[in-house]
Design a protein around this motif. Structure first.
Motif, mmCIF file in Angstrom:
data_model
loop_
_atom_site.group_PDB
_atom_site.id
_atom_site.type_symbol
_atom_site.label_atom_id
_atom_site.label_comp_id
_atom_site.label_asym_id
_atom_site.label_seq_id
_atom_site.Cartn_x
_atom_site.Cartn_y
_atom_site.Cartn_z
ATOM 1 N N THR A 31 0.840 -1.194 0.000
ATOM 2 C CA THR A 31 0.000 0.000 0.000
ATOM 3 C C THR A 31 0.874 1.243 0.000
ATOM 4 O O THR A 31 1.859 1.333 0.732
ATOM 5 N N MET A 32 0.498 2.220 -0.808
ATOM 6 C CA MET A 32 1.279 3.450 -0.882
ATOM 7 C C MET A 32 1.034 4.330 0.339
ATOM 8 O O MET A 32 -0.061 4.350 0.901
ATOM 9 N N SER A 33 2.051 5.063 0.726
ATOM 10 C CA SER A 33 1.919 6.025 1.819
ATOM 11 C C SER A 33 0.988 7.156 1.400
ATOM 12 O O SER A 33 1.059 7.638 0.276
ATOM 13 N N ALA A 34 0.138 7.558 2.316
ATOM 14 C CA ALA A 34 -0.823 8.626 2.045
ATOM 15 C C ALA A 34 -0.701 9.702 3.118
ATOM 16 O O ALA A 34 -0.409 9.405 4.286
ATOM 17 N N VAL A 35 -0.931 10.934 2.723
ATOM 18 C CA VAL A 35 -0.812 12.061 3.648
ATOM 19 C C VAL A 35 -1.693 11.843 4.872
ATOM 20 O O VAL A 35 -1.270 12.070 6.007
ATOM 21 N N GLU A 36 -2.922 11.375 4.645
ATOM 22 C CA GLU A 36 -3.859 11.244 5.763
ATOM 23 C C GLU A 36 -3.404 10.187 6.774
ATOM 24 O O GLU A 36 -3.824 10.225 7.940
ATOM 25 N N ASP A 37 -2.555 9.252 6.359
ATOM 26 C CA ASP A 37 -2.034 8.237 7.282
ATOM 27 C C ASP A 37 -0.701 8.650 7.895
ATOM 28 O O ASP A 37 -0.449 8.405 9.084
ATOM 29 N N VAL A 38 0.162 9.254 7.090
ATOM 30 C CA VAL A 38 1.497 9.628 7.571
ATOM 31 C C VAL A 38 1.419 10.782 8.570
ATOM 32 O O VAL A 38 2.183 10.838 9.537
ATOM 33 N N LEU A 39 0.482 11.710 8.349
ATOM 34 C CA LEU A 39 0.363 12.876 9.238
ATOM 35 C C LEU A 39 0.168 12.469 10.707
ATOM 36 O O LEU A 39 0.957 12.869 11.575
ATOM 37 N N PRO A 40 -0.850 11.656 11.048
ATOM 38 C CA PRO A 40 -0.996 11.261 12.462
ATOM 39 C C PRO A 40 0.135 10.366 12.943
ATOM 40 O O PRO A 40 0.485 10.393 14.134
ATOM 41 N N MET A 41 0.727 9.571 12.040
ATOM 42 C CA MET A 41 1.837 8.714 12.439
ATOM 43 C C MET A 41 3.016 9.545 12.916
ATOM 44 O O MET A 41 3.626 9.257 13.959
ATOM 45 N N VAL A 74 3.890 17.455 5.685
ATOM 46 C CA VAL A 74 3.638 16.232 4.924
ATOM 47 C C VAL A 74 2.900 16.652 3.660
ATOM 48 O O VAL A 74 1.837 17.272 3.731
ATOM 49 N N SER A 75 3.451 16.305 2.525
ATOM 50 C CA SER A 75 2.945 16.873 1.273
ATOM 51 C C SER A 75 2.922 15.837 0.159
ATOM 52 O O SER A 75 3.594 14.800 0.222
ATOM 53 N N THR A 76 2.126 16.127 -0.845
ATOM 54 C CA THR A 76 2.203 15.398 -2.104
ATOM 55 C C THR A 76 3.140 16.168 -3.024
ATOM 56 O O THR A 76 3.814 17.109 -2.606
ATOM 57 N N THR A 77 3.142 15.812 -4.290
ATOM 58 C CA THR A 77 4.044 16.462 -5.228
ATOM 59 C C THR A 77 3.596 17.859 -5.613
ATOM 60 O O THR A 77 4.178 18.459 -6.510
ATOM 61 N N VAL A 78 2.594 18.394 -4.929
ATOM 62 C CA VAL A 78 2.175 19.759 -5.204
ATOM 63 C C VAL A 78 3.310 20.743 -4.930
ATOM 64 O O VAL A 78 3.341 21.851 -5.466
ATOM 65 N N ILE A 79 4.311 20.328 -4.126
ATOM 66 C CA ILE A 79 5.458 21.201 -3.846
ATOM 67 C C ILE A 79 6.614 20.921 -4.783
ATOM 68 O O ILE A 79 7.718 21.421 -4.592
ATOM 69 N N GLU A 80 6.350 20.140 -5.845
ATOM 70 C CA GLU A 80 7.424 19.673 -6.725
ATOM 71 C C GLU A 80 8.205 20.807 -7.367
ATOM 72 O O GLU A 80 9.420 20.729 -7.515
ATOM 73 N N VAL A 81 7.532 21.840 -7.820
ATOM 74 C CA VAL A 81 8.216 22.921 -8.521
ATOM 75 C C VAL A 81 7.867 24.263 -7.905
ATOM 76 O O VAL A 81 6.775 24.464 -7.390
ATOM 77 N N GLY A 82 8.821 25.173 -7.953
ATOM 78 C CA GLY A 82 8.544 26.561 -7.629
ATOM 79 C C GLY A 82 8.580 26.929 -6.169
ATOM 80 O O GLY A 82 8.834 28.074 -5.830
ATOM 81 N N VAL A 83 8.305 25.995 -5.270
ATOM 82 C CA VAL A 83 8.259 26.317 -3.847
ATOM 83 C C VAL A 83 9.679 26.585 -3.350
ATOM 84 O O VAL A 83 10.576 25.773 -3.538
#
Length: 772
Positions: free
Chosen positions: A569-579, A619-628
């Motif tokens: 199973t892939m890591s997901a923000v909603e699971d990694v955040l509370p972990m 904890v982020s997805t690839t939305v921070i991939e460019v420009g940030v």
């Protein structure tokens, strides 16, 4: 078996033949409705489509063998008579089996065919009637002490002449075609033969100029089709493959050359540099010196913007190499000359980051007419789909009145209501997220063709640049600005080594205690895999769905090929955040989140808190991939790093090490050591050179993933051309095609080429040529 020569790939309709003639005819007229329906599932609808469905590889029948000489494991071809045949149900499973005994009068060998049911084998039983003679090709195996050929290729002949002809063909290579469940390769081979023998040379358009064929020793198209589908020797199909690689390159480069010539034929407003203007004031307030590369590229842009022909240039550079500053100086040159500039970004996060960066660099120069604004300055406005009505109305008015010299926005800039009357320069950031038609829609807002600057932080190998961006000239930035520490360490962390994973979070805590910030990147938002949370006025959710769910186009292919139950199973923000919030190592550390489902306001707050240090871990997805750009970000942990492509991993890593402190990047993976995936991650950890990684990426990926419609603005019709190994062919075709188009822009003297170019462009790209 012969060497593989062509990958199995999508075969787009109408690559040849829509101009009329036999090649435009439906295959149904030649091979029947049932076969045509099966071919249609492979994208083959016309005779031209069928003839351009090239063999994937070639098999060797081997020398004719005597039945008494057959050895286990050998690949053989024999001529023998059918003695008997029998179809019966299989004993221990569903299905049927056909056994055929063949003999040369002394020895007996069994042919064995399996089928889902009796009916699926009756075709073979009818062809292999006792008393008929045939030629059979296959691998010798053993069944209960007897020699057999399992599912052999074969052909039968009614008389001696047919047998002599078959013996003559025995030494010829056997074409093996990309096939599907609906139609086997031998049926495609039969269909090709059925149409190939009915054509003459006048039926096949010739896209390669005669002098080009002579120079490179290439056969004409008609001859090459026979050589590739019915070769007498290995040398023939190899020569044909070479010819069609040249053809694919030449057709593509001619289309790109026409596009470029059409654009350059349109007048543009010269925007020469002006002394004492905004750009000069901007240079004076820069808190750093430009790199040598920035100065060199800036000089090229300055010269081209000052010409009355449209600049068409691609600016590529390493992550953090300072492309934005170069682009901003070009935009200010246009503003100095009385024009306006527009910067198109793929996401709201990146558009807002560009706005913050530009405002910070320009200071009072970006606030003309406002309290404290510089008198010689201009206005910079943002325009996105999620803006409130009042803010949007003000931004539209500032752009339409010319008050705003620089307009930054997302897809919202393409809306018909957006007016930029004196648009002199269009800057497209992260071009791979846009198609040609999108960048052209923005250029079309100007009364006179504006200059164009396309930027990408994904380093592009030269051959890819020549194919994907062949209508643009290329400039490259490799040098990083002075004072940037960069990423000094990248390490692959095996997810099954729990102590390594524990140490990862302990190391992250050390960075936070030392004043740093840390990104933790996940491949998806939720564990269920649903990302879209309503309609995004910028279409941003659609773009993020592709990259946030699986981390890149090449991973989509891997997901399809691998059974779901075999993949963790892939890591997901909603699971990694509370972990992370519950980890003892991170007690007392605020952990935030960032992804495409958040509202624009929530995204702004999340990034502001992260940048300020109120939330030092995000904890982020690839939305921070460019420009940030957060200079204090010194660590990145990429979870399920195997789910991302090499270029995307490099982009993500570029978000850290942008300040004076060295950064670390840890790539956590479940990939097995020795696998191709692990090799890709090892290459990522082994170098920070994006251009080297781009070459590695190209070796590990299919060219079709790179030469897709999103980059080139056209459906890829490349079947045989390899951008990695065929650089010399691409270079030769580009030079010759540009020379030809310079002499004959409409290709009036090369009717076959003109027809092929028109057929290979999709409707949107063809409309581009008409508009420009």
């Amino acid at each position: 078996m012969g060497e593989p020569v062509a990958r199995e790939t999508r075969h787009d309709h109408a690559v040849v033949g829509t101009g009329g003639g036999p090649l435009a005819q439906s295959v149904e007229r030649r091979v029947g409705a049932k076969t045509a329906k099966a071919l249609g599932k492979l994208g083959i609808r016309t005779v031209g489509d069928l003839l351009r469905h090239y063999p994937r590889r070639y098999a060797d029948r081997g020398r004719l063998s005597e039945l008494r000489d057959l050895r286990l494991g050998e690949h053989v071809t024999v001529i023998a008579e059918v003695a008997r045949s029998d179809i019966r149900p299989m004993r221990n499973r569903r299905g049927a089996i056909l056994t055929v005994q063949i003999t040369d009068g002394t020895e007996v060998v069994t042919l064995t065919f399996f089928g889902k049911h009796r009916g699926s084998l009756e075709f073979h039983a009818r062809k292999l009637r006792p008393g008929l003679t045939g030629m059979f090709t296959g691998d010798v195996s053993n069944y209960r002490g007897s020699r057999q050929l399992l599912h052999p290729d074969y052909e039968t002949f009614e008389d001696l002449d047919a047998e002599f002809a078959a013996v003559d063909r025995a030494e010829r290579p056997i074409p093996i075609y990309p096939a599907g469940q609906s139609i086997p390769t031998w049926k495609i081979r039969t269909s090709v033969a059925a149409v190939l023998d009915t054509l003459d040379a006048d039926d096949v358009p010739e896209p390669l100029p005669e002098h080009y064929r002579r120079e490179h020793g290439l056969p004409d198209a008609f001859t090459a089709l026979h050589q590739i589908h019915a070769p007498r020797t290995d040398g023939e199909w190899k020569q044909a493959m070479k010819r069609f690689r040249h053809e694919e390159a030449f057709v593509l480069q001619a289309a790109l050359a026409q596009r470029r010539a059409a654009a350059l034929a349109e007048p543009a407003v010269a925007r020469p540099a002006r002394s004492g203007g905004i750009r000069e004031a901007f240079d004076a307030r820069l808190p750093f010196d430009l790199t040598a590369g920035q100065r060199d590229v800036g000089a090229v842009l300055e010269e081209e913007l000052g010409e009355p022909v449209p600049m068409m240039r691609l600016l590529q550079g390493e992550v953090g190499s300072g492309k934005t500053v170069v682009a901003l100086r070009a935009m200010l040159q246009v503003v100095d000359a009385g024009g306006q500039a527009a910067l198109l970004a793929p996401t709201e996060v990146l558009a807002q980051q560009h706005l913050r960066t530009v405002m910070a660099l320009m200071g009072p120069l970006a606030e003309a007419g406002m309290l404290g604004g510089a008198a010689e300055g201009t206005r910079v406005v943002l325009l996105t789909g999620s803006m409130g009505v009042s803010a949007r109305r003000k931004a539209l008015a500032a752009a339409a009145s010319g008050e705003a010299g620089i307009v930054i926005g997302t897809h919202a800039l393409l809306s018909e209501v957006v007016q930029i009357p004196d648009l002199g320069l269009v800057v497209v950031d992260e071009q791979h997220r846009f198609g040609v038609e999108q960048r052209d829609a923005l250029r079309a807002k100007a009364d006179v063709t504006p200059h164009l600057l396309v930027m990408t932080a994904t380093p592009i190998p030269r051959t890819v640049a020549m194919t994907s961006f062949g209508d643009l000239e290329t400039s490259t930035l490799r040098e990083l600005p002075r004072g940037r520490a960069g990423v000094t360490t990248t390490t692959v962390v095996p997810a099954d080594k729990l102590r390594w994973v524990e140490r990862t979070w302990e190391r992250l805590r050390q960075e936070i205690d030392d004043g740093g910030r840390a990104y933790v990147v996940c491949p998806r938002i939720t564990s269920t895999g649903t990302v879209v949370s309503g309609e995004d006025p910028d279409g941003e959710d659609v773009a993020e769905l592709a990259v946030e769910m699986v981390g890149g186009a090449e991973q989509v292919v891997a997901d399809v090929q691998t059974p779901k139950q075999d993949r963790p199973t892939m890591s997901a923000v909603e699971d990694v955040l509370p972990m992370l919030r519950a980890l003892p190592a991170l007690q007392g550390v605020a952990v935030g989140q960032m992804h495409g489902r958040l509202s624009p306001e929530e995204k702004d707050v999340a990034m502001a808190d992260f940048s300020s240090g109120r939330t030092p871990v995000i904890v982020s997805t690839t939305v921070i991939e460019v420009g940030v750009d957060v200079p204090d970000a010194t660590m990145m942990v990429i979870l399920d790093a195997d789910r991302f492509g090499l270029s995307q991993l490099h982009q993500l890593r570029g978000r850290v090490g942008r300040g004076t402190r060295p950064a670390i990047c840890l790539a956590v993976t479940t990939a097995a050591p020795g696998s191709t995936t692990f090799e890709r991650l090892s290459a990522f950890a082994g170098t920070n050179d994006g251009f080297e990684l781009a070459e590695t990426d190209l070796r590990l990926r299919r060219e079709g993933d790179i030469l897709g419609a999103s980059q080139s603005g056209r459906s890829s019709s490349l079947r045989l051309l390899r951008v990695l190994t065929d650089a010399a062919i691409i270079e030769a075709a580009r030079t010759a095609a540009r020379d030809l188009v310079a002499r004959d822009p409409g290709l009036t003297g090369e009717a076959g080429l003109a027809r092929m170019v028109a057929d290979s462009l999709d409707e949107e790209a063809a409309a581009y040529l008409e508009r420009t």
